[in-house]
Write an enzyme that holds these catalytic residues in place. Structure first.
Site, PDB file in Angstrom:
ATOM      1  CG  ASP A 156       5.907  -6.611  -2.770  1.00  0.00           C
ATOM      2  OD1 ASP A 156       5.331  -7.620  -2.304  1.00  0.00           O
ATOM      3  OD2 ASP A 156       5.712  -5.468  -2.341  1.00  0.00           O
ATOM      4  CE  LYS A 165       8.364  -1.493  10.738  1.00  0.00           C
ATOM      5  NZ  LYS A 165       8.818  -1.523   9.329  1.00  0.00           N
ATOM      6  CG  PHE A 187       3.764  -9.902  -5.635  1.00  0.00           C
ATOM      7  CD1 PHE A 187       3.120  -8.723  -5.953  1.00  0.00           C
ATOM      8  CD2 PHE A 187       4.965 -10.202  -6.274  1.00  0.00           C
ATOM      9  CE1 PHE A 187       3.649  -7.848  -6.892  1.00  0.00           C
ATOM     10  CE2 PHE A 187       5.505  -9.333  -7.206  1.00  0.00           C
ATOM     11  CZ  PHE A 187       4.842  -8.145  -7.518  1.00  0.00           C
ATOM     12  CE1 TYR A 227       4.692  -3.836  12.081  1.00  0.00           C
ATOM     13  CE2 TYR A 227       3.414  -2.600  13.699  1.00  0.00           C
ATOM     14  CZ  TYR A 227       4.100  -2.660  12.493  1.00  0.00           C
ATOM     15  OH  TYR A 227       4.193  -1.538  11.704  1.00  0.00           O
ATOM     16  CG  ASN A 267      -2.792   5.270  12.775  1.00  0.00           C
ATOM     17  OD1 ASN A 267      -2.402   5.927  13.735  1.00  0.00           O
ATOM     18  ND2 ASN A 267      -3.076   3.988  12.866  1.00  0.00           N
ATOM     19  CG  LEU A 313       8.280   1.383   2.361  1.00  0.00           C
ATOM     20  CD1 LEU A 313       7.968   1.871   0.964  1.00  0.00           C
ATOM     21  CD2 LEU A 313       7.179   1.803   3.321  1.00  0.00           C
ATOM     22  CG  PHE A 344     -13.478  -3.113  17.222  1.00  0.00           C
ATOM     23  CD1 PHE A 344     -14.289  -4.219  17.409  1.00  0.00           C
ATOM     24  CD2 PHE A 344     -12.751  -3.028  16.042  1.00  0.00           C
ATOM     25  CE1 PHE A 344     -14.376  -5.228  16.454  1.00  0.00           C
ATOM     26  CE2 PHE A 344     -12.820  -4.020  15.083  1.00  0.00           C
ATOM     27  CZ  PHE A 344     -13.642  -5.127  15.292  1.00  0.00           C
ATOM     28  CG  PHE A 379      -1.496   1.296   1.624  1.00  0.00           C
ATOM     29  CD1 PHE A 379      -2.079   2.152   0.701  1.00  0.00           C
ATOM     30  CD2 PHE A 379      -1.429   1.695   2.952  1.00  0.00           C
ATOM     31  CE1 PHE A 379      -2.580   3.404   1.097  1.00  0.00           C
ATOM     32  CE2 PHE A 379      -1.921   2.924   3.352  1.00  0.00           C
ATOM     33  CZ  PHE A 379      -2.497   3.788   2.426  1.00  0.00           C
ATOM     34  CB  ILE A 380       3.190   2.842   2.441  1.00  0.00           C
ATOM     35  CG1 ILE A 380       2.080   3.149   3.457  1.00  0.00           C
ATOM     36  CG2 ILE A 380       4.220   3.972   2.426  1.00  0.00           C
ATOM     37  CD1 ILE A 380       2.546   3.317   4.894  1.00  0.00           C
TER      38      ILE A 380
END
Length: 317
Positions: free
Chosen positions: A33, A151, A35, A147, A176, A79, A207, A13-14
């Site tokens: 990538d 990072k 994929f 996660y 975000n 990324l 939520f 996406f980014i």
């Protein structure tokens, strides 16, 4: 001046927005990538561009990265990552391998070729328990999931290479990000999920009580930040955040996105332990060093996303 840039995670996406930004600026892009998360559809429009090349490969393979760098790469934007908080709780090893070992591989190839690196991190590395004000780069870190931990470990490795080998590295932490090409299922972002549901006439499900807030950055603003942060000499050795400096509650966001007749409901949170109550960026450093500031308002961003989602539905329908 035109340069050659390697982009890992180029079909994500980014990643696809970073590729678009680089091509718009006249650079040559070699993307990598596997994929697994990215998609062919994301990079379809660049296929006929002679300045764009995509390799199918994995950052966990050093030979795949080395192949990418055979084209006289001037800069690298890293990324490629596993990015799902919930999945990292269920399969921490996959996140470690992609995010830590993958970054180590990229760092090694950059060191060997002395290539400038823009490492894209995440705001999730920060301590979220006491963020009453905007989070700046001196805010304490406290990863709350494998996660976020992976990072932060990747960032620490990069800092070690930066100091140990004098490798030109910048760590970029966007908040975000939302916009076209983001997934609209549970792995997507809240803006994409809500907008997609509204178009379909489904209820927007919030939520918890919906008072939790987010600092929402439009994709083109994020891509501009990443490219400028990677290219600037002023940012070498720095950690830089990007956000709008304004947060919006999920309740307010739902009201903004919902059109007439769309119901807004509250449901119990399925994993409340990973919910962050307040997420607000202090982007003043990016403004000072890069003269960067976001250009797309939330209203405008939602409008662009809605138009894109509608067009995509028309094409598939």
């Amino acid at each position: 001046m035109s340069e050659t840039v390697a982009v890992t995670g180029a079909a994500g996406f980014i990643g696809r927005w970073v590729v678009a930004e680089l091509l718009d600026r006249g650079h040559t892009v070699y993307g990598l990538d596997d994929f697994s998360n990215g998609s062919e559809r994301n990079i379809e429009e660049f296929r006929d561009n002679e300045a764009f090349h995509i390799n199918e490969g994995d950052v966990r393979s050093r030979s795949d990265i080395s192949q990418l760098f055979e084209h006289g790469v001037d800069k690298c934007v890293h990324l490629a990552a596993e990015i799902d908080v919930q999945e990292s709780l269920e399969d921490p090893e996959a996140h470690f391998e992609s995010n830590v070992i993958g970054t180590q591989n990229v760092l090694e190839v950059c060191r060997r070729t002395n290539t400038r690196l823009g490492l894209v991190g995440t705001c999730m590395v920060y301590d979220m328990t006491d963020s009453k004000v905007g989070i700046n780069e001196t805010h304490p870190t406290k990863p709350a999931s494998p996660y976020a931990g992976s990072k932060l470990a990747a960032e620490d490795l990069a800092e070690g290479y930066s100091h140990g080998y004098d490798l030109p590295i910048t760590i970029l932490r966007p908040f975000n990000t939302y916009g076209p090409y983001q997934k609209t299922g549970m792995a997507g972002g809240v803006v994409s999920i809500f907008t997609s549901r509204d178009i379909r006439g489904d209820a927007l499900k919030i939520f918890g009580d919906g008072t939790q807030t987010r600092d929402l950055l439009y994709a083109t603003d994020c891509a501009r930040f990443i490219v400028e942060g990677t290219f600037s000499d002023e940012t070498i050795g720095e950690v830089i955040n990007a956000g709008t400096g304004t947060d919006v509650s999920i309740n307010e966001l739902a009201e903004l996105i919902a059109t007439d007749g769309t119901e807004i409901t509250h449901v119990e949170h399925h994993h409340p332990q990973s919910e962050v109550q307040k997420l607000l960026c202090d982007p003043s450093k990016a403004n000072e060093i890069l003269d960067w500031e976001p250009e797309v308002t939330l209203e405008e961003g939602v409008s662009r996303l809605r138009k894109w989602l509608r067009e995509r539905e028309d094409m598939s329908g």
